[in-house]
Enzyme design. Structure first.
Site, PDB file in Angstrom:
ATOM      1  NE  ARG B  51      -1.304   2.602   2.572  1.00  0.00           N
ATOM      2  CZ  ARG B  51      -0.761   3.783   2.876  1.00  0.00           C
ATOM      3  NH1 ARG B  51      -0.782   4.793   2.024  1.00  0.00           N
ATOM      4  NH2 ARG B  51      -0.201   3.957   4.060  1.00  0.00           N
ATOM      5  CG  ASP B  52       3.495   4.215   2.948  1.00  0.00           C
ATOM      6  OD1 ASP B  52       4.102   4.356   4.028  1.00  0.00           O
ATOM      7  OD2 ASP B  52       3.391   5.122   2.118  1.00  0.00           O
ATOM      8  CG  HIS B 243       4.976   4.328   8.945  1.00  0.00           C
ATOM      9  ND1 HIS B 243       4.127   3.400   8.383  1.00  0.00           N
ATOM     10  CD2 HIS B 243       5.502   5.014   7.895  1.00  0.00           C
ATOM     11  CE1 HIS B 243       4.139   3.528   7.072  1.00  0.00           C
ATOM     12  NE2 HIS B 243       4.953   4.483   6.753  1.00  0.00           N
ATOM     13  CB  CYS B 276      10.528  10.888   0.197  1.00  0.00           C
ATOM     14  SG  CYS B 276       9.934  12.338   1.080  1.00  0.00           S
ATOM     15  CG  ASN B 285       7.582   3.201   3.239  1.00  0.00           C
ATOM     16  OD1 ASN B 285       7.149   3.535   4.331  1.00  0.00           O
ATOM     17  ND2 ASN B 285       6.865   3.284   2.138  1.00  0.00           N
TER      18      ASN B 285
END
Lengths: 247, 338
Positions: B51-52, B243, B276, B285
């Site tokens: 997802r992210d 996170h 980013c 991430n």
């Protein structure tokens, strides 16, 4: 001071740089001959490189750990007479590319020998970057039994991305000297394409974020990193440099 | 003091000690040396790559590839894999196939597959597609909230309240996120008290866990410690997760700090998927492989098989035509055989 290709211009470099007062410019001297050449070229500080792994010592400098320590004793003796400070390095402190695991006691032994022969500081190197905070704690606990923490430094490689975490642990254990390389110059010779040295910019960013004074000007450091990357025609390995220039 | 050895100098003069080690007072305050430091025995990894990660990749990934990735991750021992996001495809085209993905994956019974649901509409669509866990995304920065989800923090909380209320009725657990916990791309620094307020609200509204996100990776162990000290006053460590983004290379050090403070849930993304969006070309991430390597090295259990995660990472990087951000994966792939 050796005979490897990249370092063949050692004398020119030593004589050519503009030495800033308050900055020391240590040079590597694996034996007495190297030491004498270094002093002749104007070196004000030297360094010697021991290993905590027998196999690594044999493969890297062609002799056993004990033999290397004897060579180093000649250097430290001559250095003492010449009033030249000596820094000691121990490689493979958290693992060896040939032997795998390295016993913390072995690291402590080698560090102790280097310290007793007169090295003012011992830099403990995670040569292939395999170390994690767990191994760092164990190793440092063994070493500080033999060498005062104020005489220790850590030299972490970032091959597995663990360097900053390992450095943080070392700081928490009282270490206050950290080796690093601008732009993360220097890959890992044991894993083609993998990273090596931890980037100075990333270390300084963390230290400043912790409120720790380093005296280092981060923007100027990043300029130096940008310069060498341009000259080498390669990208920086520093994440801080990558992030900052792109914002 | 001339030639007196440093250790003696320090015994004789505290001023000298502080001069030589200016960090000492703060370190002493912590009252724990690293060797007596306690770490959790078990850390849960929440895998946010599908997802992210994919949401922030330039390429739009075909549905089939997403499903394959999630299926591979389901075999690694991970127990939480964020599958997709039920936001409007107008805003996030990468997640337009949310229902298909959720219906298409093979659900392992040991794994939970949370999906993002920013509002009631998203929640209803998610439930219709078979979601059994959802997540809501708050922000500790007003400007970020407005720019990112087009409303104030307060308005977003009201939307989440609706979602949480509906989720409670259906007995669907809800995870909360707080973004910009250690800095905002617009506002710069963010007050820990603001992060605490938002985290507390989400927790009180019924989120079983609140994940604190260093959205642009600015944080360092110093700011992580300060922020967590504040949040832990209002939310128990057992309900917190971190996170961390690795944009400035600080992620593992920040995660380590969080573990030292009792947090035992870490979000990460296979192969470090997801750059980013605020710093073009910079990383985002933290790679799951690198986190796992650190935890394993510290003797902390995760239940996750590192080699299988590396395989999943290889798969998605090939599919995306890019190299992994994971240093562990790079090192393993490039190891010179002896």
């Amino acid at each position: 001071m050796g005979s490897t290709g990249e370092m063949a211009d050692q004398v020119e470099v030593m004589k050519g740089i503009n030495r800033k007062p308050g900055v020391s410019y240590p040079v590597l001297t694996p034996n007495l001959k190297g030491f004498q050449a270094a002093v002749k070229a104007g070196a004000g500080e030297v360094a010697i490189f021991g290993a905590a792994s027998e196999l690594f010592s044999k493969k890297n400098i062609n002799c056993s750990v004990e033999e290397s320590l004897q060579r180093f004793e000649e250097v430290t003796k001559a250095a003492k007479e010449a009033g030249v400070p000596v820094r000691g390095y121990v490689s493979c402190v958290l693992g060896c590319p040939y032997e795998g695991n390295v016993a913390p006691e072995k690291v402590a032994q080698v560090a102790k020998r280097l310290y007793s022969m007169g090295c003012y500081e011992i830099s403990l190197g995670d040569t292939i970057g395999v170390g994690t905070p767990g191994g760092m704690i164990e190793m440092l606990e063994a070493v500080v039994q033999e060498v005062p923490v104020g005489a220790l430094a850590v030299h972490c490689h970032d091959t597995y991305g663990q360097a900053l975490a390992n450095i943080l642990i070392a700081l928490q254990m009282g270490i206050s000297v950290v080796d690093s390389s601008v732009a993360g110059l220097g890959g890992c010779p044991y894993a083609q394409g993998a990273s090596g040295n931890v980037a100075t910019e990333d270390v300084v960013y963390m230290l400043h974020g912790l409120g720790i004074h380093t005296g280092v000007d981060l923007p100027k450091l990043m300029d130096a990193g940008a310069f060498i990357c341009r000259s080498l025609n390669r990208k920086t390995s520093s994440k801080v440099a990558q992030a900052t220039c792109k914002l | 003091m001339g030639n007196v050895p440093t250790t003696v100098k320090h015994c004789l003069s505290y001023q000298q000690l502080l001069h030589d080690h200016p960090w000492l007072p703060r370190w002493l305050l912590d009252q724990k040396s690293a060797s007596s430091q306690e770490y959790p025995e078990f850390v849960k990894i929440v895998e946010v790559g599908p997802r992210d990660g994919l949401q922030n990749e330039k390429e739009i990934v075909p549905t089939g590839v997403k499903i394959q990735l999630i299926d591979k991750l389901s075999q690694t021992g991970l127990t939480a894999i964020e599958a997709t996001s039920f936001v409007s495809s107008k805003w996030v085209p990468q997640m337009a196939d949310h229902s298909e993905v959720l219906r298409g994956i093979h659900r392992d019974r040991h794994v939970r597959y949370p999906v993002l649901t920013p509002n009631m509409r998203g929640f209803q669509d998610a439930v219709a597609a078979g979601a059994t866990e959802v997540a809501v995304f708050g922000s500790a920065s007003e400007t970020f909230s407005r720019k990112n989800i087009n409303c104030s923090i307060e308005e977003s909380m009201q939307r989440f309240e609706e979602v949480l209320s509906a989720a409670k009725q259906k007995q669907i657990p809800v995870r909360g996120y707080v973004s910009c916990a250690l800095g905002c791309p617009y506002e710069g620094s963010v007050e820990p008290s603001k992060v605490t307020e938002v985290a507390r609200r989400l927790y009180e509204l019924g989120c079983y866990e609140v994940s604190l996100g260093d959205t642009i990776g600015l944080g360092t162990p110093g700011s992580m410690r300060t922020m967590l000290t504040s949040v832990l006053q209002e939310v128990p460590s057992s309900a917190l997760a971190v996170h961390c983004h690795d944009t400035y290379g600080q992620a593992l050090a920040n995660i380590l700090t969080a573990l030292q403070m009792g947090v035992c849930v870490v979000d990460s993304s296979v192969a470090g998927l997801g750059g980013c969006p605020y710093a073009l070309g910079a990383s985002g991430n933290v790679p799951t492989e690198d986190v796992l390597y650190m935890l394993q090295g510290m003797g902390i259990e995760t239940g996750v098989d590192l080699s299988k995660v590396i395989e999943a990472g290889d798969f998605i990087c090939q599919a995306l035509g890019r190299t992994t951000h994971s240093k562990v994966a790079q090192a393993r792939a490039n190891q010179v055989s002896r």
